[in-house]
Write a protein that holds these residues in place. Structure first.
Motif, mmCIF file in Angstrom:
data_model
loop_
_atom_site.group_PDB
_atom_site.id
_atom_site.type_symbol
_atom_site.label_atom_id
_atom_site.label_comp_id
_atom_site.label_asym_id
_atom_site.label_seq_id
_atom_site.Cartn_x
_atom_site.Cartn_y
_atom_site.Cartn_z
ATOM 1 N N LYS A 184 0.061 26.399 -5.486
ATOM 2 C CA LYS A 184 0.202 25.304 -6.448
ATOM 3 C C LYS A 184 1.522 25.404 -7.221
ATOM 4 O O LYS A 184 1.565 25.355 -8.452
ATOM 5 N N VAL A 185 2.615 25.526 -6.469
ATOM 6 C CA VAL A 185 3.927 25.648 -7.090
ATOM 7 C C VAL A 185 4.255 24.389 -7.887
ATOM 8 O O VAL A 185 3.970 23.275 -7.444
ATOM 9 N N SER A 186 4.822 24.576 -9.072
ATOM 10 C CA SER A 186 5.261 23.538 -10.019
ATOM 11 C C SER A 186 4.117 22.930 -10.807
ATOM 12 O O SER A 186 4.353 22.109 -11.696
ATOM 13 N N GLN A 187 2.882 23.306 -10.525
ATOM 14 C CA GLN A 187 1.751 22.782 -11.282
ATOM 15 C C GLN A 187 1.407 23.726 -12.436
ATOM 16 O O GLN A 187 1.922 24.834 -12.537
ATOM 17 N N ALA A 188 0.519 23.255 -13.317
ATOM 18 C CA ALA A 188 0.208 24.032 -14.516
ATOM 19 C C ALA A 188 -0.425 25.373 -14.179
ATOM 20 O O ALA A 188 -0.204 26.366 -14.876
ATOM 21 N N ASP A 189 -1.223 25.427 -13.111
ATOM 22 C CA ASP A 189 -1.909 26.666 -12.740
ATOM 23 C C ASP A 189 -1.285 27.311 -11.507
ATOM 24 O O ASP A 189 -1.972 27.882 -10.673
ATOM 25 N N GLU A 190 0.044 27.237 -11.392
ATOM 26 C CA GLU A 190 0.721 27.808 -10.234
ATOM 27 C C GLU A 190 0.602 29.333 -10.236
ATOM 28 O O GLU A 190 0.403 29.973 -11.278
ATOM 29 N N LEU A 191 0.721 29.907 -9.045
ATOM 30 C CA LEU A 191 0.676 31.357 -8.881
ATOM 31 C C LEU A 191 1.763 31.747 -7.885
ATOM 32 O O LEU A 191 1.750 31.287 -6.737
ATOM 33 N N VAL A 192 2.700 32.571 -8.316
ATOM 34 C CA VAL A 192 3.777 33.066 -7.458
ATOM 35 C C VAL A 192 3.808 34.585 -7.602
ATOM 36 O O VAL A 192 4.038 35.098 -8.701
ATOM 37 N N VAL A 241 0.847 -1.187 0.000
ATOM 38 C CA VAL A 241 0.000 0.000 0.000
ATOM 39 C C VAL A 241 0.885 1.239 0.000
ATOM 40 O O VAL A 241 1.891 1.294 0.714
ATOM 41 N N VAL A 242 0.508 2.234 -0.804
ATOM 42 C CA VAL A 242 1.194 3.531 -0.822
ATOM 43 C C VAL A 242 0.200 4.604 -0.416
ATOM 44 O O VAL A 242 -0.886 4.694 -0.970
ATOM 45 N N ARG A 243 0.580 5.386 0.577
ATOM 46 C CA ARG A 243 -0.217 6.539 0.993
ATOM 47 C C ARG A 243 0.537 7.782 0.536
ATOM 48 O O ARG A 243 1.614 8.099 1.046
ATOM 49 N N LEU A 244 -0.022 8.483 -0.467
ATOM 50 C CA LEU A 244 0.637 9.643 -1.047
ATOM 51 C C LEU A 244 0.339 10.899 -0.232
ATOM 52 O O LEU A 244 -0.805 11.131 0.160
ATOM 53 N N HIS A 245 1.377 11.695 -0.002
ATOM 54 C CA HIS A 245 1.249 12.977 0.697
ATOM 55 C C HIS A 245 1.823 14.078 -0.181
ATOM 56 O O HIS A 245 2.830 13.873 -0.856
ATOM 57 N N ALA A 246 1.204 15.233 -0.167
ATOM 58 C CA ALA A 246 1.728 16.376 -0.915
ATOM 59 C C ALA A 246 3.003 16.872 -0.250
ATOM 60 O O ALA A 246 3.119 16.887 0.981
ATOM 61 N N GLY A 247 3.980 17.260 -1.067
ATOM 62 C CA GLY A 247 5.221 17.786 -0.521
ATOM 63 C C GLY A 247 6.092 16.687 0.056
ATOM 64 O O GLY A 247 6.339 15.665 -0.573
ATOM 65 N N ASP A 248 6.551 16.897 1.281
ATOM 66 C CA ASP A 248 7.459 15.972 1.958
ATOM 67 C C ASP A 248 6.693 15.222 3.042
ATOM 68 O O ASP A 248 6.203 15.833 3.997
ATOM 69 N N VAL A 261 10.091 16.276 -2.150
ATOM 70 C CA VAL A 261 10.420 17.687 -2.278
ATOM 71 C C VAL A 261 9.330 18.505 -1.597
ATOM 72 O O VAL A 261 8.158 18.398 -1.951
ATOM 73 N N SER A 262 9.695 19.298 -0.599
ATOM 74 C CA SER A 262 8.698 20.068 0.131
ATOM 75 C C SER A 262 8.221 21.249 -0.707
ATOM 76 O O SER A 262 8.919 21.728 -1.618
ATOM 77 N N VAL A 263 7.028 21.734 -0.385
ATOM 78 C CA VAL A 263 6.475 22.893 -1.082
ATOM 79 C C VAL A 263 7.319 24.131 -0.804
ATOM 80 O O VAL A 263 7.490 25.000 -1.680
ATOM 81 N N VAL A 264 7.875 24.223 0.400
ATOM 82 C CA VAL A 264 8.726 25.372 0.742
ATOM 83 C C VAL A 264 9.970 25.380 -0.138
ATOM 84 O O VAL A 264 10.373 26.427 -0.673
ATOM 85 N N ALA A 265 10.611 24.220 -0.314
ATOM 86 C CA ALA A 265 11.800 24.156 -1.160
ATOM 87 C C ALA A 265 11.460 24.486 -2.605
ATOM 88 O O ALA A 265 12.230 25.172 -3.294
ATOM 89 N N ALA A 266 10.312 24.010 -3.090
ATOM 90 C CA ALA A 266 9.916 24.292 -4.469
ATOM 91 C C ALA A 266 9.639 25.777 -4.668
ATOM 92 O O ALA A 266 10.001 26.349 -5.706
#
Length: 348
Positions: free
Chosen positions: A190-198, A81-88, A115-120
């Motif tokens: 939503k960093v690194s995604q198609a609809d990211e906003l920075v 079983v794999v439990r996916l988490h966003a970021g790290d 890769v954490s969202v903060v690092a990205a």
């Protein structure tokens, strides 16, 4: 062969399907069941790495009891079983509670960092978030937002994930803690995604920027002098190089010796390579991504060869009530029973 199942808590990265570790991609390719939340992890990440026939469980549509039942089934049927988490997965997301639960159930457990969202976000703006006089960064989880005022008093780089609806309260805590209205802030959604906003802004303008872009969901805010936008480049690197006078380096004894050796070797015939190498083209895919695809194919092939019978589809349901054992009648001929009736006596 393991005597129990395995649960891997995998950090899926900030969102892009190719920002996942090789180990994380391998665990997804091996998994019989993948548990994930579409609101936190992009569907493309799951489709890119999960094998055909794997069961996909929407984490947002099941209860805690059903997840526990899934772990029990994994232990009994030796499922992966794999439990996916966003970021790290190693720095948040409620992993510790699930990790300890799986250990109590006798499962093999591992945490695969991501890769954490903060690092990205820091990589996206090209800033080192610890490169200031106060060289420490503070990372805040959503539930720790009550300590924003205390952390702001340290005047370090702060990374906080806050709901867009609570941006006004967040700004008040930043100002009360010691940040000024001119302190730089980076809004990363939503960093690194198609609809990211920075967006680069300041503490004083943060609430207005959030309302302007209609950010109602949890959003990452980087606060501090280290995230100040880089100065705009006035001219290109080619133009700058043209303005500089040409300079030649003075050769040293070592450089002249190396140059003579290179010239001598250049006159020697070069042997043909044993294996012809095809020239690289611009259309060739990324070598690192090719390694991930080859890894996935090898894992899937091993799974197909080791599995003789297809595994049944796993559905997360409540535990069924055990049925009483049934007694099956024997199909063999029953033994002949001796008659107890007495035969009549013969007359003399």
């Amino acid at each position: 062969m393991t005597t129990t199942g395995r649960v891997s808590f995998v950090g899926a990265g900030p969102g892009a399907a190719d920002l996942i570790t090789l180990r994380g991609a391998r665990r997804i390719a091996e998994a019989d069941v993948v548990v994930w939340a579409p609101s936190a992890v992009e569907a493309e990440c799951v489709r890119e790495h999960a094998r055909e026939g794997a069961d996909l469980v929407d984490f947002s549509r099941v209860t805690a009891e059903e997840i526990t039942d899934l772990y029990r089934r994994a232990a009994a049927a030796r499922l992966k079983v794999v439990r996916l988490h966003a970021g790290d997965a190693a720095t948040g997301g409620g992993v510790q509670e699930q990790h300890d639960l799986c250990q109590r159930l006798g499962l093999e457990v591992e945490v695969v960092p991501g890769v954490s969202v903060v690092a990205a976000a820091a990589a996206r703006i090209g800033r080192e978030i610890t490169l200031t006089e106060a060289s420490s960064a503070v990372f805040l989880a959503p539930e720790g937002s009550e300590g924003v005022r205390e952390f702001a008093a340290l005047q370090t780089t702060m990374a906080a994930t806050v709901s867009g609806a609570r941006t006004g309260q967040f700004v008040e805590q930043l100002l009360e803690g010691g940040y000024t209205a001119e302190t730089p802030v980076v809004v990363a959604y939503k960093v690194s995604q198609a609809d990211e906003l920075v967006v680069h802004t300041t503490v004083g303008e943060l609430e207005a920027v959030v309302k302007q872009h209609k950010l109602y969901r949890p959003t990452l805010f980087l606060v501090g002098a280290a995230v100040k936008a880089a100065p705009a480049r006035r001219q290109s690197a080619t133009a700058a190089a043209a303005d500089e006078p040409a300079r030649t380096a003075r050769p040293t004894r070592w450089s002249r010796r190396v140059a003579s050796r290179i010239a001598t070797r250049a006159d020697e015939p070069v042997p043909a390579p044993a294996v012809p190498v095809a020239p690289a083209t611009s259309a060739e895919p990324n070598p690192a991504w090719n390694a991930v695809e080859e890894l996935q194919q090898s894992v899937r092939k091993q799974a197909e060869e080791s599995t003789q019978k297809p595994k049944p589809k796993l559905t997360v349901v409540a535990a069924a009530t055990p049925k009483p054992p049934t007694v099956q009648a024997s199909t063999s001929n029953p033994p002949k029973r001796r008659s107890t009736a007495r035969k009549p006596k013969r007359a003399n």
